[in-house]
Write a protein that holds these residues in place. Structure first.
Motif, PDB file in Angstrom:
ATOM      1  N   VAL A 589       3.416   6.166   4.861  1.00  0.00           N
ATOM      2  CA  VAL A 589       4.363   4.818   5.810  1.00  0.00           C
ATOM      3  C   VAL A 589       5.298   4.313   4.287  1.00  0.00           C
ATOM      4  N   LEU A 590       6.462   4.032   4.096  1.00  0.00           N
ATOM      5  CA  LEU A 590       7.167   3.156   3.381  1.00  0.00           C
ATOM      6  C   LEU A 590       7.434   2.412   3.393  1.00  0.00           C
ATOM      7  N   VAL A 591       7.304   1.007   2.463  1.00  0.00           N
ATOM      8  CA  VAL A 591       7.520  -0.264   3.134  1.00  0.00           C
ATOM      9  C   VAL A 591       8.450  -0.537   1.976  1.00  0.00           C
ATOM     10  N   VAL A 592       9.426  -0.956   2.264  1.00  0.00           N
ATOM     11  CA  VAL A 592      10.746  -1.629   1.238  1.00  0.00           C
ATOM     12  C   VAL A 592      10.913  -3.222   1.426  1.00  0.00           C
ATOM     13  N   ASP A 593      10.884  -3.665   1.183  1.00  0.00           N
ATOM     14  CA  ASP A 593      10.840  -4.942   0.725  1.00  0.00           C
ATOM     15  C   ASP A 593      11.010  -5.484  -0.959  1.00  0.00           C
ATOM     16  N   ASP A 594      11.505  -6.452  -1.377  1.00  0.00           N
ATOM     17  CA  ASP A 594      12.485  -6.766  -2.083  1.00  0.00           C
ATOM     18  C   ASP A 594      11.479  -8.547  -2.697  1.00  0.00           C
ATOM     19  N   HIS A 595      10.193  -8.961  -1.739  1.00  0.00           N
ATOM     20  CA  HIS A 595       9.216  -9.836  -2.036  1.00  0.00           C
ATOM     21  C   HIS A 595       8.110  -8.669  -2.478  1.00  0.00           C
ATOM     22  N   PRO A 596       7.185  -8.933  -3.422  1.00  0.00           N
ATOM     23  CA  PRO A 596       6.601  -8.763  -3.867  1.00  0.00           C
ATOM     24  C   PRO A 596       5.327  -9.088  -2.994  1.00  0.00           C
ATOM     25  N   VAL A 597       4.484 -10.172  -2.263  1.00  0.00           N
ATOM     26  CA  VAL A 597       3.804 -10.660  -1.731  1.00  0.00           C
ATOM     27  C   VAL A 597       3.777  -9.767  -0.161  1.00  0.00           C
ATOM     28  N   ASN A 598       5.149  -9.709   0.049  1.00  0.00           N
ATOM     29  CA  ASN A 598       5.721  -9.379   1.473  1.00  0.00           C
ATOM     30  C   ASN A 598       5.459  -7.901   1.550  1.00  0.00           C
ATOM     31  N   ARG A 599       5.015  -7.483   0.451  1.00  0.00           N
ATOM     32  CA  ARG A 599       4.928  -5.802   0.313  1.00  0.00           C
ATOM     33  C   ARG A 599       3.237  -5.691  -0.067  1.00  0.00           C
ATOM     34  N   GLU A 600       2.757  -6.669  -0.468  1.00  0.00           N
ATOM     35  CA  GLU A 600       0.569  -6.752  -0.732  1.00  0.00           C
ATOM     36  C   GLU A 600       0.874  -6.864   0.313  1.00  0.00           C
ATOM     37  N   VAL A 601       1.403  -7.544   1.271  1.00  0.00           N
ATOM     38  CA  VAL A 601       0.684  -7.747   2.275  1.00  0.00           C
ATOM     39  C   VAL A 601       0.138  -5.948   3.440  1.00  0.00           C
ATOM     40  N   ALA A 602       0.954  -5.434   3.388  1.00  0.00           N
ATOM     41  CA  ALA A 602       1.385  -4.826   4.099  1.00  0.00           C
ATOM     42  C   ALA A 602       1.615  -3.790   3.366  1.00  0.00           C
ATOM     43  N   ARG A 603       0.769  -3.200   2.131  1.00  0.00           N
ATOM     44  CA  ARG A 603       0.039  -2.106   1.856  1.00  0.00           C
ATOM     45  C   ARG A 603      -1.058  -2.501   1.608  1.00  0.00           C
ATOM     46  N   ILE A 604      -1.605  -3.552   1.901  1.00  0.00           N
ATOM     47  CA  ILE A 604      -3.458  -4.135   2.561  1.00  0.00           C
ATOM     48  C   ILE A 604      -3.400  -3.891   3.446  1.00  0.00           C
ATOM     49  N   MET A 605      -2.563  -4.242   4.409  1.00  0.00           N
ATOM     50  CA  MET A 605      -3.584  -4.310   6.020  1.00  0.00           C
ATOM     51  C   MET A 605      -3.587  -2.525   6.733  1.00  0.00           C
ATOM     52  N   LEU A 606      -2.071  -1.848   5.658  1.00  0.00           N
ATOM     53  CA  LEU A 606      -1.385  -0.655   6.041  1.00  0.00           C
ATOM     54  C   LEU A 606      -2.820   0.498   5.536  1.00  0.00           C
ATOM     55  N   GLN A 607      -3.191   0.143   4.132  1.00  0.00           N
ATOM     56  CA  GLN A 607      -4.231   1.201   3.995  1.00  0.00           C
ATOM     57  C   GLN A 607      -6.182   0.699   4.658  1.00  0.00           C
ATOM     58  N   ALA A 608      -5.926  -0.151   5.574  1.00  0.00           N
ATOM     59  CA  ALA A 608      -7.111  -0.205   5.916  1.00  0.00           C
ATOM     60  C   ALA A 608      -6.816   0.444   7.118  1.00  0.00           C
ATOM     61  N   PHE A 609      -6.253   0.867   7.902  1.00  0.00           N
ATOM     62  CA  PHE A 609      -6.449   1.807   8.490  1.00  0.00           C
ATOM     63  C   PHE A 609      -6.191   2.942   8.462  1.00  0.00           C
ATOM     64  N   GLY A 610      -6.206   3.299   6.891  1.00  0.00           N
ATOM     65  CA  GLY A 610      -6.090   4.587   6.050  1.00  0.00           C
ATOM     66  C   GLY A 610      -4.652   5.505   6.391  1.00  0.00           C
ATOM     67  N   CYS A 611      -4.241   4.217   5.627  1.00  0.00           N
ATOM     68  CA  CYS A 611      -2.249   4.416   5.254  1.00  0.00           C
ATOM     69  C   CYS A 611      -1.982   5.331   3.926  1.00  0.00           C
ATOM     70  N   ASP A 612      -1.200   6.329   4.229  1.00  0.00           N
ATOM     71  CA  ASP A 612      -0.857   6.068   2.439  1.00  0.00           C
ATOM     72  C   ASP A 612       0.629   5.449   2.549  1.00  0.00           C
ATOM     73  N   VAL A 613      -0.042   4.348   1.676  1.00  0.00           N
ATOM     74  CA  VAL A 613       1.535   3.582   1.433  1.00  0.00           C
ATOM     75  C   VAL A 613       2.601   3.523   0.466  1.00  0.00           C
ATOM     76  N   VAL A 614       3.644   3.707   0.302  1.00  0.00           N
ATOM     77  CA  VAL A 614       4.263   3.813  -0.771  1.00  0.00           C
ATOM     78  C   VAL A 614       5.348   2.631  -0.611  1.00  0.00           C
ATOM     79  N   GLU A 615       5.143   2.381  -2.006  1.00  0.00           N
ATOM     80  CA  GLU A 615       6.215   1.118  -2.112  1.00  0.00           C
ATOM     81  C   GLU A 615       7.882   0.974  -2.467  1.00  0.00           C
TER      82      GLU A 615
END
Length: 718
Positions: A589-615
């Motif tokens: 999953v590629l997370v595109v967001d200029d806000h670091p807090v939003n990227r961190e929230v999405a990354r942690i949630m997606l990693q909980a699903f077992g996803c490989d996250v790129v920001e």
């Protein structure tokens, strides 16, 4: 507008026209011309003096008008002395002229309006009728006095009467309206559609044609004089048309009296008793008819054209004003839309961090029960703030056009219940949907409008119910769909019913109230019901509960295949899953967001699903990364520096191969309806508004991996 019965102009009225001495000078000149004409040719074509006095009485205030009338009366008496009028006739002539001027002035001020605006056809017609009636009355009196003094033959008496009426009437109709029009020159600046050059050429043409007609004695071609006069009437202002009339009357009258023109071709029949009347005097009856026809044609037509130009000018002015007002309204609407979009974005962005981290904390297995309760309180408070923000923005946004689509109304009702399920479970309330619609039935309805109608009703029912149940019942009748939202809560007192659907109104608005809220929910409900063409009814008893009944005239469409009745789905329990086996690739999953807090929230949630996250932090990096690596899903923010999410999506769709076909879901704080449309139009598969929850994110990832996301050309809000 009619005036009052008065002779002089109101002292508060605007002074218009020439100075008082000008009227006296004009009157003296008219007397001189009349005496010269009578002495030289034994005839007078037009008697202008009375028309000048009427214009003075209508234009001047009391004191200057009295001075002008007195001076004119003295000049008239002196003129009669010079003419040699005997005895009583010396006074009768002056008094009759004065009486005629006063009689016409009083009636004109009463029936032609205080403004005396001769541009109006009705006012001009009224003035002509007043002049005709007044002249007949005064002429009858004068002829009666003449008969009493001299007892002339009846034919001569009748001829004197008709001659006097025609000469006096011609003077009034020719001079008074023209002087009144000249007095209001400022009103004709925009009344002419011709340039000065064209006006000069037309006046020259009229003079040439008039001279050619009246300086010959061979052909009766007086009708040709109407042609240039009609052109002047159609192209120039009433003031210029009146001036043309005066010029033509002067030229044609002088030529006729000197023996030229078509009038002198007329050979009067012999009438006993008229032997003493000069031939030129009898011929002038033809000239008077000609001039009356000219005046009756030119002045009314000129006023009609003037009125038309005035209305056209007013229409242009009002059209420009309406266009300007429309542009201002459109600019205001655009500014409002931009403001609402920015406010929605700026409010949802921090809420995304609050709600996201609250979800992450609540999912930790090592969290103390008390801390877990506090985290859930944070989440509920965030949901409440989000609901308040949505209500305020929705209320301020106004009414959008409805977009009906075939809907399973029970499914939409379940969607509307979902945000309130956690609060209902916390209170131990039963939250149900009772679907009594025909199985598989579909109805034409706007999904968003129906959801935003039911959601506040359910939320209010849960908020004001301590124990029992909240139910949504759907029924079908011949007139449409009936939806009832019932609760077993505190009820609504009768005195609160009249203002129940008013904005910012609350049943308990005191500082001791137990329930929070801005009072917008029911106002939005009433607005959406009205948009859908329905009506809403309320039944409530204090302490027993309330029932809100919606009557919606929804069109029933062709039924779909039978399907199980929808039931509200519980919030999914999200747990951290084990790392995938080496033989199975983790979803990327590629997370595109200029806000670091939003990227961190999405990354942690997606990693909980077992996803490989790129920001990445903007659209430029998103396009480069999407072209260089393989992803199963791109979560795209919209408002970003360098390149926004819409442009980034368009460029990604232009990439070749699988890179251009990757699933893209908008994860943005731009949540207005037009924002959703823009996202889908740019090529995104779906739209997910911030703040996002673990359940919503999990659903988006699952649909992307299973290929259930809509095609980019048929995207929808997630």
């Amino acid at each position: 507008m009619q005036g009052r019965w008065r002779l002089f102009r109101h002292e508060a009225g605007r002074v218009a026209g020439p100075a008082p001495w000008v009227y006296v000078l004009l009157f003296a000149l008219s007397q001189i011309v009349g005496h010269w004409s009578a002495a030289s040719f034994s005839a007078v074509t037009v008697w202008l003096s009375n028309g000048i006095m009427v214009a003075a009485l209508l234009q001047l205030h009391r004191r200057p008008a009295m001075m002008v009338i007195t001076a004119c009366f003295a000049i008239n008496l002196f003129s009669n002395v010079l003419r040699g009028d005997p005895g009583i006739l010396l006074w009768v002539n002056a008094l009759m002229n004065m009486a005629l001027a006063w009689l016409v002035s009083v009636q004109a001020r009463r029936f032609c309006g205080a403004a005396l605006d001769m541009r109006r056809p009705r006012r001009l017609l009224r003035f002509a009728l007043i002049c005709a009636g007044s002249v007949v009355v005064v002429a009858s009196i004068g002829v009666s006095i003449l008969w009493a003094i001299r007892q002339p033959p009846t034919p001569l008496l009748l001829f004197s009467f008709t001659s006097l009426v025609s000469v006096e009437l011609m003077g009034l109709l020719l001079v008074t309206p023209v002087l009144l029009l000249f007095a209001r020159t400022h009103r004709f600046r925009t009344m002419s559609s011709a340039s000065r050059l064209e006006a000069g050429l037309l006046m020259t043409l009229m003079i040439v044609v008039t001279a050619a007609i009246f300086l010959q004695n061979r052909a009766p071609v007086m009708f040709l004089a109407f042609l240039p006069m009609l052109v002047i009437t159609l192209r120039l202002s009433p003031r210029m048309a009146g001036l043309a009339l005066l010029i033509q009357a002067a030229l044609s009258g002088a030529a006729t009296l000197t023996g030229y023109g078509p009038v002198n071709l007329f050979d009067p029949a012999h009438v006993a008793g008229l032997e003493a009347v000069p031939t030129i005097v009898r011929r002038l009856s033809v000239y008077n008819i000609y001039m009356l026809a000219m005046v009756a044609t030119v002045l009314p037509l000129s006023t009609v054209m003037s009125e038309r130009r005035r209305l056209e000018s007013r229409l242009r002015t009002r059209t420009l004003a309406a266009q300007d007002a429309r542009r201002q309204a459109e600019d205001a609407a655009a500014a409002r839309s931009r403001f609402l979009a920015v406010m929605s974005h700026e409010m949802r962005t921090p809420l995304n961090g609050v709600a996201g981290f609250a979800d992450l904390l609540a999912a930790r297995p090592d969290l103390h029960p008390e801390a877990l309760r506090q985290v859930r309180q944070i989440r509920e408070s965030g949901d409440g703030l989000l609901m308040l923000v949505e209500d305020i923005l929705d209320f301020a946004h106004g009414d959008d056009a409805l977009a009906p689509e075939p809907l399973n109304l029970a499914a939409v009702a379940c969607e509307a219940l979902s945000p309130s399920r956690a609060a209902a479970d916390a209170r131990g309330l039963s939250l149900t949907v009772d679907d009594r619609l025909p199985r598989g039935a579909r109805f034409a309805c706007d999904r968003r409008a129906l959801r935003q109608t039911l959601h506040p009703l359910v939320a209010n029912a849960v908020k004001f119910t301590e124990a029992g149940e909240v139910s949504v019942r759907l029924d079908w009748h011949s007139g449409g769909v009936v939806i009832r939202v019932s609760d077993t809560g505190i009820g609504i007192p009768p005195e609160a019913m009249p203002d129940l659907f008013e904005a910012f109104e609350q049943v308990d608005a005191s500082i001791r109230r137990r329930h929070s809220g801005a009072g917008l929910g029911l106002a939005l409900v009433a607005r959406h019901v009205t948009r859908m063409g329905g009506r809403i009814e309320v039944e409530s008893r204090v302490g027993e509960g309330s029932t809100f009944t919606l009557h919606l005239p929804l069109e029933r469409l062709a039924d779909a295949a039978p399907e199980p009745a929808p039931t509200p789905a519980p919030e999914p329990v999200v747990e951290v899953v084990a790392e995938p086996e080496a033989t199975e690739r983790a979803p990327r999953v590629l997370v595109v967001d200029d806000h670091p807090v939003n990227r961190e929230v999405a990354r942690i949630m997606l990693q909980a699903f077992g996803c490989d996250v790129v920001e990445v932090c903007d659209g430029v990096e998103a396009v480069e990364t999407a072209g260089a690596e393989v992803f199963d899903l791109i979560l795209m923010d919209v408002r970003m520096p360098r390149m926004d999410g819409l442009e980034a999506t368009r460029r990604i769709r232009k990439l070749s191969g699988d890179a251009g076909a990757v699933a893209i879901v908008a994860m943005t704080a731009d949540a207005m309806p037009e924002d959703v449309v823009r996202c889908l139009a740019s090529g995104m598969n779906a739209h997910m508004a911030k703040p996002v929850s673990q359940a919503g994110l999990f659903d988006a990832v699952s649909r992307a991996l299973s290929g259930e996301l809509p095609d980019p050309q048929m995207g929808q809000a997630a």
